[in-house]
Design a protein around this motif. Sequence first.
Motif, short mmCIF file in Angstrom:
data_model
loop_
_atom_site.label_atom_id
_atom_site.label_comp_id
_atom_site.label_asym_id
_atom_site.label_seq_id
_atom_site.Cartn_x
_atom_site.Cartn_y
_atom_site.Cartn_z
N VAL A 164 0.85 -1.20 0.00
CA VAL A 164 0.00 0.00 0.00
C VAL A 164 0.87 1.25 0.00
O VAL A 164 2.06 1.19 0.33
CB VAL A 164 -0.91 0.04 1.26
CG1 VAL A 164 -1.93 -1.08 1.23
CG2 VAL A 164 -0.07 -0.01 2.54
N GLY A 165 0.27 2.37 -0.39
CA GLY A 165 0.95 3.66 -0.30
C GLY A 165 1.03 4.13 1.15
O GLY A 165 0.25 3.71 2.01
N SER A 166 1.99 5.02 1.41
CA SER A 166 2.21 5.53 2.77
C SER A 166 2.16 7.05 2.77
O SER A 166 2.14 7.68 1.71
CB SER A 166 3.57 5.05 3.29
OG SER A 166 3.69 3.65 3.19
N ALA A 167 2.14 7.61 3.96
CA ALA A 167 2.18 9.07 4.09
C ALA A 167 2.89 9.43 5.39
O ALA A 167 2.83 8.69 6.37
CB ALA A 167 0.77 9.66 4.08
N VAL A 168 3.57 10.56 5.36
CA VAL A 168 4.16 11.13 6.58
C VAL A 168 3.15 12.13 7.13
O VAL A 168 2.76 13.07 6.43
CB VAL A 168 5.49 11.84 6.28
CG1 VAL A 168 6.05 12.48 7.55
CG2 VAL A 168 6.50 10.87 5.67
N ILE A 169 2.71 11.91 8.37
CA ILE A 169 1.76 12.84 8.98
C ILE A 169 2.36 13.40 10.26
O ILE A 169 3.01 12.67 11.02
CB ILE A 169 0.39 12.17 9.25
CG1 ILE A 169 -0.65 13.23 9.65
CG2 ILE A 169 0.49 11.04 10.26
CD1 ILE A 169 -2.10 12.76 9.54
N ARG A 170 2.20 14.69 10.44
CA ARG A 170 2.67 15.34 11.67
C ARG A 170 1.46 15.73 12.51
O ARG A 170 0.52 16.36 12.00
CB ARG A 170 3.50 16.58 11.35
CG ARG A 170 3.88 17.34 12.63
CD ARG A 170 4.61 18.62 12.32
NE ARG A 170 4.57 19.49 13.48
CZ ARG A 170 5.62 20.12 14.01
NH1 ARG A 170 6.80 19.97 13.47
NH2 ARG A 170 5.46 20.90 15.05
N LEU A 171 1.49 15.34 13.78
CA LEU A 171 0.45 15.72 14.73
C LEU A 171 1.07 16.71 15.71
O LEU A 171 1.99 16.36 16.46
CB LEU A 171 -0.06 14.49 15.49
CG LEU A 171 -0.50 13.29 14.63
CD1 LEU A 171 -0.89 12.12 15.52
CD2 LEU A 171 -1.66 13.67 13.71
#
Length: 288
Positions: A200-207
Motif C-alpha cells: 500500500v501507499g504511505s504518508a508522513v503525517i505530523r500531529l
Amino acid sequence: MANLGNPKETIAILNKYGFNFQKKFGQNFLIDTHVLEKIIRAAEITKDDLVLEIGPGIGTMTQYLCEAARKVIAVEIDRNLIPILTNDTLAEYDNVTVINEDVLKLDLNELVQRENNGRPIKIVANLPYYITTPIIMGLLESHVPLASITVMVQKEVADRMQAAPGGKDYGALSLAIQYYARPYIAANVPPNCFMPRPGVGSAVIRLTLFDCPPVEVRDEALMFRLIRASFAQRRKTLINGLTNSPELSFSKEQVTQVLTDCGFSPTVRGETLSLAEFAKLANAFSVL
C-alpha cells in the motif's frame, strides 16, 4: 559510515548480520534519502530536542535524527536488530540510547521525566502498519508530554486522521486525533521507497499537540464512548446507534430528548457531527 538511505548499503548491512525480515513486526525499512529529509523537516527537529524514535530498524532515520537532535532514544522491539544498531550503524553517535523493548509497555511519562526533566519531547517513527493506531492513541491518551508526533503511516490511515465531517474517511479515529492534535500530511510516499515494498501507499503525517483540547467537555471518556457508538454502525441514525450501544445505558427516550435539546434532527447520523457537536452532546448526556 554507511549511507543507509542507499539500497545497496542497506542490503550490505542486512547480509553482514544475516538479518531476516520479521513479518510479525511489520518491518519495512526506508531506502529513500529524499523521504528521510522530508520527515526530519516535517518534525522540525532542533538541537534542543529530545526525540523518541519508535522502531528504528537498522538505524536509517536514526542517523538523521542524531545529526539534528540533542538526544535520541530509539525503542526497538526486535532483539536481532540491537547488535546492528549498537555495534555498527549508530556506533559513531554519542547522543543516542537504544532500548530493546515494546514501546506499548514502556513508562514513557517516567522516561520523559528522567531524560528531559518532564519537558515535551518529539516522537518520530516509521510505524508498523498493523499497530499504528494503538501506538498513537496510547501516546495521546496517556498524556505523555509531547510537542509533536511525526510518523510514517498507511496513506489511508493518514487520510482518516485529518478527515472532516461528512466524508467517507471521517470516523472515530479522525475525532480522537483532532481532540488531541492538529494533523498535517507532510508527504505521500510510494511503496518503492521501502525494503521490502509494502502493498500500500504511505504518508508522513505530523500531529502537533494542543496545549488544551479545542473543545470543553466535562467527561472525556463519555464523549469517546458516544463517538465509538456513533460510528460502530455508520448507516444507523444517531438515535439508534446510541440506544443500541453496549457501551452506553441511555434509553431511546433519553437519547431523543438530548438530541432535541441540543438542536439536532432525530435522523442525524454521527458521521455528520463535528468534534464540537460531540462535545455538546457529551456535556448534555453527562448531567442525566
